[in-house]
Design a protein around this motif. Structure first.
Motif, PDB file in Angstrom:
ATOM      1  N   GLN A 140       0.696  -1.027   0.052  1.00  0.00           N
ATOM      2  CA  GLN A 140       0.013  -0.018  -0.130  1.00  0.00           C
ATOM      3  C   GLN A 140       0.952   1.277   0.063  1.00  0.00           C
ATOM      4  O   GLN A 140       1.929   1.226   0.629  1.00  0.00           O
ATOM      5  CB  GLN A 140      -0.835  -0.030   1.274  1.00  0.00           C
ATOM      6  N   ALA A 154      -2.766   3.919  -2.631  1.00  0.00           N
ATOM      7  CA  ALA A 154      -2.783   2.834  -3.853  1.00  0.00           C
ATOM      8  C   ALA A 154      -2.581   1.387  -2.990  1.00  0.00           C
ATOM      9  O   ALA A 154      -2.072   1.433  -1.885  1.00  0.00           O
ATOM     10  CB  ALA A 154      -1.510   3.191  -4.432  1.00  0.00           C
ATOM     11  N   SER A 155      -3.251   0.452  -3.861  1.00  0.00           N
ATOM     12  CA  SER A 155      -2.928  -0.746  -3.057  1.00  0.00           C
ATOM     13  C   SER A 155      -2.800  -2.009  -4.357  1.00  0.00           C
ATOM     14  O   SER A 155      -3.117  -1.724  -5.362  1.00  0.00           O
ATOM     15  CB  SER A 155      -3.946  -1.202  -2.083  1.00  0.00           C
ATOM     16  N   THR A 156      -2.239  -3.181  -3.744  1.00  0.00           N
ATOM     17  CA  THR A 156      -2.195  -4.345  -4.819  1.00  0.00           C
ATOM     18  C   THR A 156      -3.494  -4.838  -5.261  1.00  0.00           C
ATOM     19  O   THR A 156      -4.433  -4.927  -4.244  1.00  0.00           O
ATOM     20  CB  THR A 156      -1.240  -5.249  -4.574  1.00  0.00           C
ATOM     21  N   ILE A 157      -3.687  -5.349  -6.642  1.00  0.00           N
ATOM     22  CA  ILE A 157      -4.711  -6.107  -6.896  1.00  0.00           C
ATOM     23  C   ILE A 157      -4.459  -7.418  -6.957  1.00  0.00           C
ATOM     24  O   ILE A 157      -5.625  -8.309  -7.316  1.00  0.00           O
ATOM     25  CB  ILE A 157      -5.260  -5.386  -8.409  1.00  0.00           C
ATOM     26  N   ASP A 158      -3.496  -7.722  -6.844  1.00  0.00           N
ATOM     27  CA  ASP A 158      -3.146  -9.256  -6.836  1.00  0.00           C
ATOM     28  C   ASP A 158      -2.226  -9.517  -5.565  1.00  0.00           C
ATOM     29  O   ASP A 158      -2.502  -9.588  -4.534  1.00  0.00           O
ATOM     30  CB  ASP A 158      -2.699 -10.150  -7.946  1.00  0.00           C
ATOM     31  N   VAL A 201      -0.921  -0.620 -14.933  1.00  0.00           N
ATOM     32  CA  VAL A 201      -2.477  -0.729 -14.039  1.00  0.00           C
ATOM     33  C   VAL A 201      -2.588   1.085 -13.574  1.00  0.00           C
ATOM     34  O   VAL A 201      -1.658   1.780 -13.955  1.00  0.00           O
ATOM     35  CB  VAL A 201      -2.346  -1.640 -12.877  1.00  0.00           C
ATOM     36  N   ASP A 204      -3.287   4.343  -8.890  1.00  0.00           N
ATOM     37  CA  ASP A 204      -3.690   3.798  -7.424  1.00  0.00           C
ATOM     38  C   ASP A 204      -3.506   2.183  -7.350  1.00  0.00           C
ATOM     39  O   ASP A 204      -4.279   1.633  -6.359  1.00  0.00           O
ATOM     40  CB  ASP A 204      -5.265   4.184  -6.916  1.00  0.00           C
ATOM     41  N   GLU A 205      -2.960   1.532  -8.356  1.00  0.00           N
ATOM     42  CA  GLU A 205      -2.743  -0.076  -8.041  1.00  0.00           C
ATOM     43  C   GLU A 205      -1.618  -0.326  -8.290  1.00  0.00           C
ATOM     44  O   GLU A 205      -0.823   0.212  -9.115  1.00  0.00           O
ATOM     45  CB  GLU A 205      -3.927  -0.483  -9.412  1.00  0.00           C
ATOM     46  N   SER A 207       0.196  -4.345  -9.701  1.00  0.00           N
ATOM     47  CA  SER A 207      -0.144  -5.735  -9.932  1.00  0.00           C
ATOM     48  C   SER A 207       1.370  -6.316 -10.224  1.00  0.00           C
ATOM     49  O   SER A 207       2.093  -5.981 -11.269  1.00  0.00           O
ATOM     50  CB  SER A 207      -1.181  -5.551 -11.160  1.00  0.00           C
ATOM     51  N   LYS A 247       5.922   4.678  -8.044  1.00  0.00           N
ATOM     52  CA  LYS A 247       4.471   5.086  -7.752  1.00  0.00           C
ATOM     53  C   LYS A 247       4.480   5.872  -6.547  1.00  0.00           C
ATOM     54  O   LYS A 247       3.707   6.806  -6.390  1.00  0.00           O
ATOM     55  CB  LYS A 247       3.721   3.783  -7.520  1.00  0.00           C
TER      56      LYS A 247
END
Ligand code: KG4
Ligand code: ZN
Length: 327
Positions: A140, A154-158, A201, A204-205, A207, A247
């Motif tokens: 994050q 922002a955070s991870t989607i996987d 991505v 805010d993401e 991956s 990021k």
């Protein structure tokens, strides 16, 4: 204010005594790594039982090293979550018991907030700042506007960063926990040996599944030949740390923040720290940067006691609070 902190969310049984959130009086960590190595990862039931075996010894050792008596402690704190439920229960019940016996408050703490607070130990860091939190379970970017006031940007989607490190390390045949070993081998490799993909991505993401698959394909290419493990480690490490730092800087810029801090187990990574410290240079933005000392990056209780001081969970009746696995 003297706070006794307990951390048992995963595979470290840890206790610490911290004064006013910044000064560590004593800090003890009993690691279960050797137990879980045979399984290639943490086995929750086994971890919970090991915490039970270790907790009293670690509590006693923490007091013994400090020269402080339990009756001199102002509050007892523990991680309430997120983490492994059976493990969290051990620390939470130990802290609640100490609080009842010595008639002092029990302060529950969120594990992620504790990682961020590791940056207050032995420093004069003050909000506002932008924090990159990279651990085994989370990735994050957090805008911290004040003590106890923050927003996830922002955070991870996987996968989480530490998780990717451990999975890639396993692909390369390194033993658990792989992150630290991969980091060591990367230091002897060529960062530009292989071009690996950075995910396209949103701002805010994060991956990392594409990067993980790219390393898998690379290892398959070398099936019958000697695999250039150090070069693969170095190229992987360069790609992922570059994504993380880029990021974070973008979000810091957007938020007008001139202070960037690292947190979580992966904050111990050599290349990530190097890239963070490069941000101090005028040509990179003259940021003020902070990273916890190595021993406060991975799970420990000093950060829990610090969070109990700077950013406790706000609940009406802490003694009735249960543990939580996600958060
Ligand atoms: O914060 P932490 O101790 O536990 C969680 O809350 O998840 O983080 C553990 C993670 C593991 O995935 C471990 O492989 C990774 O941090 N890690 C590292 C390094 N040291 C620990 N990853 C990359 N480089 C390192 N030097
Ligand atoms: Zn952690």
């Amino acid at each position: 204010m003297l706070i006794f902190g307990i951390e048992t969310s995963c595979d470290e049984t840890a206790c610490a005594i911290v004064k006013d959130g910044r000064e560590v009086i004593s800090n003890v960590v009993a690691s279960q790594i050797k137990t879980h190595q045979a399984f290639g990862g943490v086995v929750p039931e086994v971890a919970a039982r090991e915490h039970l075996d270790a907790i009293n010894v670690v509590i006693e050792e923490t007091f013994a090293q400090s020269g402080i008596k339990p009756s001199e402690i102002d509050a007892f704190a523990s991680t309430a979550g997120p983490g492994l439920v059976g493990c969290l229960l051990v620390g939470l019940n130990a802290a609640k018991t100490l609080s009842l016996v010595y008639n002092k408050p029990y302060i529950p703490v969120n594990h992620l907030k504790a990682h961020v607070c590791a940056n207050f130990i032995d420093t004069d860091l003050k909000p506002p700042f932008t924090c990159l939190l990279v651990s085994g379970g989370h990735t994050q970017i957090i805008n911290v506007s004040d003590y106890g006031k923050s927003e996830i940007a922002a955070s991870t989607i996987d996968d989480a960063t530490g998780e990717v490190y451990d999975k890639v390390a396993r692909l390369l045949g390194l033993s658990y926990p792989g992150g630290i070993q991969l980091d060591k081998l990367a230091q002897n490799g060529n960062r530009e040996a292989f071009k690996l993909p950075e995910a396209k991505v949103g701002e805010d993401e994060f991956s990392f599944s594409g990067l993980k698959t790219a390393v898998l394909r690379l290892t398959q290419r070398f099936k019958n030949e000697q695999m250039p493990v150090n070069d693969i480690c170095a190229s992987f490490q360069e790609t992922i740390t570059s994504t993380l730092i880029k990021k974070t800087v973008k979000i810091a810029q957007k938020n007008n923040s001139k202070t960037i801090v690292l947190a979580g187990g992966v904050a111990a990574n050599s290349r990530l720290r190097e890239k963070l410290f490069e941000l101090q240079k005028p040509e990179n933005g003259s940021y003020q940067v902070f990273a916890p000392k190595m021993k406060y990056c991975t799970d420990n209780a000093a950060m829990v006691a610090s969070a109990a001081f700077f950013n406790p969970m706000k609940v009406e009746n802490p003694l009735e609070l249960e543990v939580f696995s996600r958060g």
